[in-house]
Enzyme design. Structure first.
Site, mmCIF file in Angstrom:
data_model
loop_
_atom_site.group_PDB
_atom_site.id
_atom_site.type_symbol
_atom_site.label_atom_id
_atom_site.label_comp_id
_atom_site.label_asym_id
_atom_site.label_seq_id
_atom_site.Cartn_x
_atom_site.Cartn_y
_atom_site.Cartn_z
ATOM 1 C CE LYS A 345 -2.435 -0.802 3.736
ATOM 2 N NZ LYS A 345 -2.097 -1.911 3.881
ATOM 3 C CB THR A 347 5.155 0.185 -2.850
ATOM 4 O OG1 THR A 347 5.836 -0.309 -1.859
ATOM 5 C CG2 THR A 347 6.130 0.287 -4.054
ATOM 6 N NE ARG A 369 -0.227 3.673 8.628
ATOM 7 C CZ ARG A 369 -0.540 2.423 8.729
ATOM 8 N NH1 ARG A 369 -1.027 1.890 9.847
ATOM 9 N NH2 ARG A 369 -0.500 1.452 7.752
ATOM 10 C CE LYS A 380 4.967 -3.300 6.755
ATOM 11 N NZ LYS A 380 3.948 -2.121 7.292
ATOM 12 C CB ALA A 599 -3.484 -0.679 11.743
ATOM 13 C CG PHE A 630 -3.648 -4.197 8.979
ATOM 14 C CD1 PHE A 630 -2.301 -4.590 8.698
ATOM 15 C CD2 PHE A 630 -3.729 -3.649 10.418
ATOM 16 C CE1 PHE A 630 -1.332 -4.967 9.665
ATOM 17 C CE2 PHE A 630 -3.014 -3.980 11.413
ATOM 18 C CZ PHE A 630 -1.509 -4.414 11.061
ATOM 19 C CG PHE A 718 5.206 -9.122 -6.817
ATOM 20 C CD1 PHE A 718 6.053 -9.094 -5.863
ATOM 21 C CD2 PHE A 718 3.887 -8.929 -6.754
ATOM 22 C CE1 PHE A 718 5.800 -8.487 -4.834
ATOM 23 C CE2 PHE A 718 3.703 -8.049 -5.331
ATOM 24 C CZ PHE A 718 4.609 -8.089 -4.453
ATOM 25 C CD1 TRP A 747 9.375 -2.471 -5.241
ATOM 26 C CD2 TRP A 747 9.806 -3.763 -6.956
ATOM 27 N NE1 TRP A 747 10.261 -3.161 -4.768
ATOM 28 C CE2 TRP A 747 10.559 -4.164 -5.744
ATOM 29 C CE3 TRP A 747 10.092 -4.471 -8.062
ATOM 30 C CZ2 TRP A 747 11.855 -4.627 -5.844
ATOM 31 C CZ3 TRP A 747 11.057 -5.379 -7.901
ATOM 32 C CH2 TRP A 747 11.924 -5.441 -6.856
#
Length: 894
Positions: A345, A347, A369, A380, A599, A630, A718, A747
């Site tokens: 999200k 990205t 955030r 993460k 979240a 999320f 991807f 990306w």
């Protein structure tokens, strides 16, 4: 006439801007009160406010420059003028004045504009204007400037030549002075004539105009030889012209305060294949200086506080300055139910704004955030986006930033300490002793503090003299009587530390046996973080901090931070954290980083203030793109029902992020684990798994439609995704009601890879919007929980534990029943069971407990068991994070 025109112009400006009070500051370093009085009188007549900074004679240039620099940064001063002896009017002093405040037009910037002929873009020195006003029919005449050097002399030469005059200049001591005086039709004198220069050197009929500093005192006398010696006229006229310049400056200042289209220099990207690591990409780009970026997007110098080269705090003042500016379009990026790897999200958010601004020339802002240190060093990793769609410098984004989370930690733990200390002191002191310590005699005087007076008023005691309270009033005031078993306020730390999930405090001998069980939460789970994200002003934040309920007293009434007397101290610790942090994307487009509420137990969105400031800065045709935590069932639902209620803002579009990888998992693919290689189901084409898992995407689209907002699906692709899989997802998304579905390659390609997404979002933002909340706040708490469970999660119903029902009854009795609901639930499934993927049905949602964040303004039911303190895995990210002691570069962040 000049004064009258200036007066009319200023009156017109004040009519359009009723609160306008333009202020001219004049720095003088002499004792000539006549000049000071003349300035004041002219300013008063025009309607200007003038302040004199009277420095002592003999002040150094450095002392004057320091005063100039102070006034440059004073937002209440729109103009700055200098009345200094000639010996102090050096280039260093004159150029210290900001060009935009330079009402005397003496800086090199203003003079350069004049010489270039940019009359509309510069202010002409008032003395030069006054001379030109007195002279007529200059064509073919010869004008001699004597002792008139510096900026005024240069301005005069330029203006005289434009009027067709031939100009000469000369010093008083120059040997050719007599010859030049005999040739001149007009003599302009810049400094006092020496006694050894006879008046007879000036030929009869010559116009002599004196601009020397003695004009007001009428010390210059050029005898009857001259046509007229207009010394006094120049002095008064110059001051009138100064006031006229100040009015022009005020008009420009007003224009500078208003919105203007960005003049943004985007940074070029040269994507490599294969795509390097995030930190390598970040380091390969040279970011713009943050003050340059701030200026490009219309922020004023006094609206930013710079932290190093690449980040700055932005004050809240642009909200007032641009209050009449229409907001831009408001876009929320949400997602399908994610895998533990995340679906990108952040990205997508960054890629979308890079596409909008750097490739479509549309003003746009990303509002993200601030990541917690816990996940950064845990599992993460960073949260600055990724690949060629990220915020830079990414290591600064992910580590400390401007200290907001540290401020929250300090404020949170101060309140926690205050709770336990208060219980200890109440347990060990009599009412009188406690009262005497709470309201001590200081320097012979005993008085209540402001926050103590406010507590007395809440108790119904309308007294201000501490000596007049009755014993009963003293007891009520001094004793909060906190029930330790009801304390809900926990300490926090911004690290994943599982051994702090349950602790025992008070084991020291000095705590006199006051031992209780407590716990630590991760800092971003603090209610203060949720308040930071939802507040709309400093005053609002202070009020919210005071309303935070930390426990109940033994009568079952809520005890707040305000009761503990700590509200003001919390606000002081948070006074800088309330300001959003300005950074930039890889392509040089602006980003606000602000707040990062957990979240799960909070609403998981960045701050209302960042969004509001950004919406003003982008302008009516611009876009602000913000991100929810999320899946859409959690972050987006809370964004609409909680954040939008707090802000009053209406979203235009939802961008729903999906990946083929996540859809395959929802279709029955094996579980994925962070750090472990992906199984073949995720690296090889499997259309059946994609089709089966698309039910989750369809459900999330339906959830978005509950709120009446158009949705665009962004398929974050991807290299392992096949064209057939991508086409299938886009087809299903459109058939399920999405306005559009677009595959994105930001990306690997940067903003260029999200241009089609940006175009789809722009079109969707122009669609009819019928935004609505999911429930009315007037409904009982149980009904609000049931609506979310059934309509959003797809549950059959809800099941309340006795504890949950008891808490709901208590909060309703205490007057908190009309708050929105913030569900604390796993993000890995639409249900309460993380292992149930796709779209679970037939389940009953168990509510184990219900808690309240009264300051933030929501009730949060706990679905099943929820941890507010993550733990470290066997191999945390910190194994790869290191610092090069030579280059001081951070290694291993991703």
């Amino acid at each position: 006439k000049i004064t009258e025109n200036a007066k009319k112009s200023l009156a017109s400006l004040k009519k359009e801007n009723p609160r306008l009070e333009p202020t001219l500051a004049i720095i003088q370093a002499h004792n000539d009160h006549l000049i000071q009085e003349t300035n004041k009188n002219f300013a008063k007549e025009v309607g200007l406010r003038v302040i004199h900074i009277c420095l002592p004679e003999g002040s150094s240039k450095d002392e004057i420059v320091n005063e100039i620099l102070r006034l440059n940064e004073d937002p209440n001063v729109q103009g700055l003028a200098l009345d200094l002896p000639e010996s102090l009017c050096s280039s260093k002093v004159l150029n210290a004045v900001k060009p935009e405040k330079d009402v005397d037009g003496l800086s090199d910037v203003n003079l350069g504009r004049l010489v270039r002929g940019d009359a509309s873009d510069c202010l002409v020195p008032p003395t030069a204007c006054a001379v030109m006003e007195l002279l007529e029919d200059l064509g073919g005449k010869t004008v001699l400037l004597v002792g008139a050097g510096g900026s005024v002399g240069a301005a005069l030469q330029c203006m005289l030549q434009r009027e067709g005059a031939a100009t000469m200049s000369c010093r008083w001591k120059a040997p050719q002075l007599q010859t030049k005086l005999h040739c001149a039709d007009v003599v302009v004198v810049g400094s006092t004539k020496p006694n050894d220069v006879p008046v007879s050197w000036i030929k009869p009929g010559t116009t002599v105009i004196s601009c020397s500093h003695d004009w007001l005192s009428e010390k210059d006398n050029y005898g009857q030889q001259s046509s007229h010696a207009a010394g006094n006229a120049v002095g008064s006229l110059a001051i009138a012209m100064r006031m006229q310049n100040m009015v022009k400056n005020t008009e420009r200042w007003i224009q500078s305060q208003q919105y203007r289209k960005w003049d943004l220099r985007c940074l070029k990207l040269q994507p490599l294949s294969p795509v390097p690591s995030d930190i390598e990409i970040s380091r390969a780009q040279s970011p713009k200086a943050v003050d340059v970026l701030a200026k490009e997007i219309g922020l004023l110098t006094d609206e930013i506080e710079i932290y190093g080269q690449t980040k700055a705090k932005v004050r809240l003042s642009p909200l007032e300055r641009l209050k009449d500016q229409p907001d831009g379009k408001y876009v929320l990026v949400a997602g399908i139910t994610p895998t533990p790897l995340g679906e990108g999200k952040s990205t997508v958010t960054v890629g979308l704004v890079q596409a909008l601004t750097a490739h479509l020339n549309i003003n746009s802002f990303a509002c993200l955030r601030q990541p917690s240190q816990g996940p950064t060093f845990g599992v993460k990793g960073g949260a600055a986006g990724g690949g060629y769609a990220q915020v830079i410098p990414m290591e600064e984004f992910n580590l400390h930033l401007t200290g907001d989370i540290h401020a929250i930690t300090a404020a949170n733990n101060l309140l926690a300490a205050a709770i336990d200390a208060r219980i200890l002191h109440e347990n060990t002191q009599s009412d009188k002793a406690l009262y005497n310590r709470l309201v001590p005699v200081v320097n012979g005087v005993r008085e209540f503090s402001a926050i103590q007076l406010a507590r007395l008023r809440r108790l119904g005691v309308n007294k201000i003299d501490p000596g007049t309270l009755t014993e009963e009033e003293i007891r009520k005031f001094a004793r909060l009587d906190i029930d330790p078993s009801t304390i809900t306020w926990q300490r926090v730390v911004d690290t994943n530390d599982r051994f702090l999930r349950k602790i025992t405090i008070g084991q020291g001998n000095s705590e006199k046996g006051f031992v209780r069980q407590a716990q630590f939460d991760i800092a971003v789970a603090s209610e203060i973080m949720a308040i930071l994200a939802l507040t709309t002003s400093l005053q609002d934040m202070k009020e919210r901090l005071g309303k935070m309920v930390v426990a109940n007293d033994r009568k079952g009434e809520p005890v707040t931070a305000e009761d503990l007397g700590v509200t003001g101290a919390l606000a002081v610790l948070m006074k800088d954290a309330i300001k959003p942090t300005l950074m930039q994307t890889l392509e040089g487009t602006p980003v606000f980083v602000h707040a990062g509420p957990f979240a799960n137990i909070a609403h998981g969105n960045s701050s209302v203030l960042a969004d509001k400031i950004a919406l003003k800065l982008v302008g009516e045709k611009g876009f602000v793109v913000t991100e929810a935590g999320f899946g859409a069932d959690i972050g987006m639902e809370k964004f609409f029902n909680i954040k939008c209620r707090a802000s009053g803002l209406v979203p235009n579009v939802v961008v729903l992020v999906a990946t083929v990888r996540a859809l395959k998992m929802h279709g029955g693919g094996p579980n994925v684990t962070a750090g472990a290689p992906l199984k073949k189901e995720y690296t090889e084409e499997n259309l059946q798994l994609v089709a089966d898992g698309s039910c989750n995407l369809q459900k999330q689209i339906q959830i978005t439609q509950l709120f009446g907002v158009p949705v665009v699906v962004a398929l974050n692709i991807f290299k392992t995704d096949s064209p057939a899989e991508v086409d299938l997802v886009c087809k299903i998304a459109k058939q399920s009601g999405a306005f559009d579905a677009v595959p994105c390659s930001h990306w690997s390609d940067g903003g260029r890879g999200a241009v089609k997404l940006a175009q789809a979002v722009e079109k969707a933002a122009n669609q009819k919007n019928s935004f609505r909340y999911l429930y009315s706040l007037e409904l009982p708490i149980v009904e609000k929980i049931r609506i979310i469970a059934q309509k959003v999660y797809g549950a059959q119903g809800i099941e309340l534990s006795p504890t949950a029902q008891s808490q709901i009854d208590r909060y309703t009795r205490q007057g908190f029943g009309n708050l929105p609901v913030c569900m604390a639930k796993t993000h890995l499934s639409l249900s309460h069971q993380p292992e149930r993927k796709g779209v679970p049905t037939g389940f009953v949602l168990p509510i184990s407990d219900v808690r309240a964040s009264i300051g933030a303004g929501f009730i949060y039911p706990l679905v099943g068991t929820m941890s507010t303190m993550p733990g470290l895995p066997t191999r945390p990210c910190f194994y790869d994070i290191d610092l090069d002691p030579i280059t001081e570069q951070v290694k291993g962040l991703f």
